[in-house]
Design a protein around this motif. Structure first.
Motif, mmCIF file in Angstrom:
data_model
loop_
_atom_site.group_PDB
_atom_site.id
_atom_site.type_symbol
_atom_site.label_atom_id
_atom_site.label_comp_id
_atom_site.label_asym_id
_atom_site.label_seq_id
_atom_site.Cartn_x
_atom_site.Cartn_y
_atom_site.Cartn_z
ATOM 1 N N LEU A 17 -5.626 -1.244 -7.478
ATOM 2 C CA LEU A 17 -4.552 -0.274 -7.192
ATOM 3 C C LEU A 17 -3.380 -0.444 -6.429
ATOM 4 N N LEU A 18 -3.657 -0.852 -5.208
ATOM 5 C CA LEU A 18 -2.697 -1.140 -4.218
ATOM 6 C C LEU A 18 -1.763 -2.112 -4.726
ATOM 7 N N ILE A 19 -2.244 -3.331 -5.544
ATOM 8 C CA ILE A 19 -1.396 -4.119 -5.919
ATOM 9 C C ILE A 19 -0.427 -3.850 -7.128
ATOM 10 N N GLU A 20 -1.204 -2.808 -7.869
ATOM 11 C CA GLU A 20 -0.264 -2.195 -9.039
ATOM 12 C C GLU A 20 0.782 -1.348 -8.564
ATOM 13 N N VAL A 21 0.455 -0.595 -7.438
ATOM 14 C CA VAL A 21 1.429 0.245 -7.078
ATOM 15 C C VAL A 21 2.498 -0.402 -6.287
ATOM 16 N N ALA A 22 2.244 -1.851 -5.685
ATOM 17 C CA ALA A 22 3.175 -2.368 -4.683
ATOM 18 C C ALA A 22 4.130 -3.038 -5.416
ATOM 19 N N LYS A 23 3.828 -3.406 -6.779
ATOM 20 C CA LYS A 23 4.789 -3.905 -7.821
ATOM 21 C C LYS A 23 6.319 -3.288 -7.719
ATOM 22 N N GLU A 24 6.362 -1.977 -7.519
ATOM 23 C CA GLU A 24 7.557 -1.142 -7.648
ATOM 24 C C GLU A 24 8.194 -1.532 -6.348
ATOM 25 N N ALA A 47 6.105 4.348 3.006
ATOM 26 C CA ALA A 47 5.895 5.784 2.972
ATOM 27 C C ALA A 47 5.738 6.191 1.538
ATOM 28 N N ALA A 48 6.556 5.773 0.688
ATOM 29 C CA ALA A 48 6.645 6.172 -0.709
ATOM 30 C C ALA A 48 5.415 5.478 -1.460
ATOM 31 N N ALA A 55 -1.677 9.738 -4.771
ATOM 32 C CA ALA A 55 -1.509 10.604 -5.747
ATOM 33 C C ALA A 55 -2.184 10.007 -7.072
ATOM 34 N N VAL A 56 -2.521 8.606 -7.118
ATOM 35 C CA VAL A 56 -3.205 8.368 -8.316
ATOM 36 C C VAL A 56 -4.705 7.928 -8.068
ATOM 37 N N GLU A 58 -8.494 7.406 -7.100
ATOM 38 C CA GLU A 58 -9.718 8.417 -7.225
ATOM 39 C C GLU A 58 -10.813 8.407 -6.306
ATOM 40 N N THR A 59 -10.424 7.608 -5.130
ATOM 41 C CA THR A 59 -11.511 7.433 -4.153
ATOM 42 C C THR A 59 -11.293 7.921 -3.026
ATOM 43 N N GLY A 60 -10.306 8.683 -2.833
ATOM 44 C CA GLY A 60 -9.919 9.262 -1.617
ATOM 45 C C GLY A 60 -8.468 8.851 -1.010
ATOM 46 N N CYS A 61 -8.077 9.615 -0.165
ATOM 47 C CA CYS A 61 -6.859 9.140 0.354
ATOM 48 C C CYS A 61 -6.771 8.008 1.555
ATOM 49 N N ARG A 62 -5.834 7.212 1.741
ATOM 50 C CA ARG A 62 -5.629 6.168 2.781
ATOM 51 C C ARG A 62 -4.488 6.357 3.374
ATOM 52 N N THR A 63 -4.643 5.926 4.744
ATOM 53 C CA THR A 63 -3.262 5.971 5.659
ATOM 54 C C THR A 63 -2.171 4.681 5.289
ATOM 55 N N GLU A 64 -1.235 5.145 5.643
ATOM 56 C CA GLU A 64 -0.246 3.961 5.531
ATOM 57 C C GLU A 64 -0.596 2.799 6.285
ATOM 58 N N LYS A 65 -1.041 2.957 7.582
ATOM 59 C CA LYS A 65 -1.433 1.766 8.157
ATOM 60 C C LYS A 65 -2.498 1.135 7.736
ATOM 61 N N GLN A 66 -3.415 1.772 7.018
ATOM 62 C CA GLN A 66 -4.794 1.145 6.373
ATOM 63 C C GLN A 66 -4.025 0.494 5.117
ATOM 64 N N LEU A 67 -3.235 0.953 4.373
ATOM 65 C CA LEU A 67 -2.609 0.305 3.220
ATOM 66 C C LEU A 67 -1.922 -0.961 3.408
#
Length: 230
Positions: A17-24, A47-48, A55-56, A58-67
């Motif tokens: 999911l992170l890789i998919e979101v990072a494409k943008e 931040a964005a 927002a998408v 399904e396994t819980g929120c993560r912080t910017e630092k973690q991502l």
């Protein structure tokens, strides 16, 4: 806030999911510039990205630092695994070896292809190694038992052709060097022959001169004898 509590590990689904979101945002967050404008743009992009991920997710929120940390770790791991696999493939010449590259690594490489593929330089002695297309080889290779059983024929043929070409070039260079050495030896031989001829001519002239002097001395002696007899 519980500072002693460790956050749960990322699942494969979260990584994808992170890789998919990072494409943008990849053009911004992977920008190598470090000026103030670029740094500020990266902060806004992260931040964005974090907001969109949460927002998408399904396994819980993560912080910017973690991502951010996960993203960097995924890149490092992909680079290391790709390098290890390429090294093993080069050493075995396309034989069987344990494959380290994962599906997540492939997604990272596809996302950041320019960072994983060096510029082609066919004149580099290491070109066969760097020109091996591990991304294609891995993506088309079955993952049965995590081992690579077949490599693309074009990579093997390219490697073999390169080795044969270098051997021919080496042999050609050796032949050229041998030819030059023979030419030098022949030239030295000719110079020695000329030198000997010159020495021979000098000796012959010296002998002739001494013979003439001897005859002259004999005539002079004969003349003196006749003079004394008179």
């Amino acid at each position: 806030m519980d500072f002693g509590k460790r956050s749960k590990n990322f699942t494969e689904r979260e990584k994808s999911l992170l890789i998919e979101v990072a494409k943008e945002f990849v053009c911004i967050i992977d920008n190598k510039k470090t000026d103030g404008t670029s740094v500020e743009a990266k902060k806004r992009a992260w931040a964005a990205l974090t907001n969109k991920y949460n927002a998408v997710s399904e396994t819980g929120c993560r912080t910017e630092k973690q991502l951010h940390a996960l993203y960097d770790n995924l890149k490092k791991k992909a680079r290391k695994n790709m390098s290890d696999d390429k090294s093993e493939m080069y050493k075995t010449g396309g034989g069987t070896f344990c494959l380290k590259t994962t599906a997540i690594d492939e997604k990272i490489v596809a996302l950041l292809t320019p960072q994983f593929k060096p510029l082609v330089n066919e004149f580099d002695s290491s070109a066969p190694y760097y020109n091996l297309d591990m991304l294609d080889a891995v993506s088309e290779t079955p993952r049965k038992k995590g081992c690579l059983t077949e490599i693309k024929k074009k990579n093997i043929n390219s490697l073999s052709a390169s080795i044969i070409k270098r051997k021919k070039e080496k042999q050609s260079n050796e032949d050229c060097i041998t030819k030059k050495k023979l030419e030098i030896l022949e030239l030295q031989k000719q110079q020695e022959v000329l030198k000997l001829e010159k020495t021979k001519n000098i000796l012959e002239l010296d002998i002739e001169l001494k013979r003439v002097l001897l005859e002259s001395a004999q005539l002079d002696l004969e003349f003196k004898r006749k003079t004394l007899n008179l």
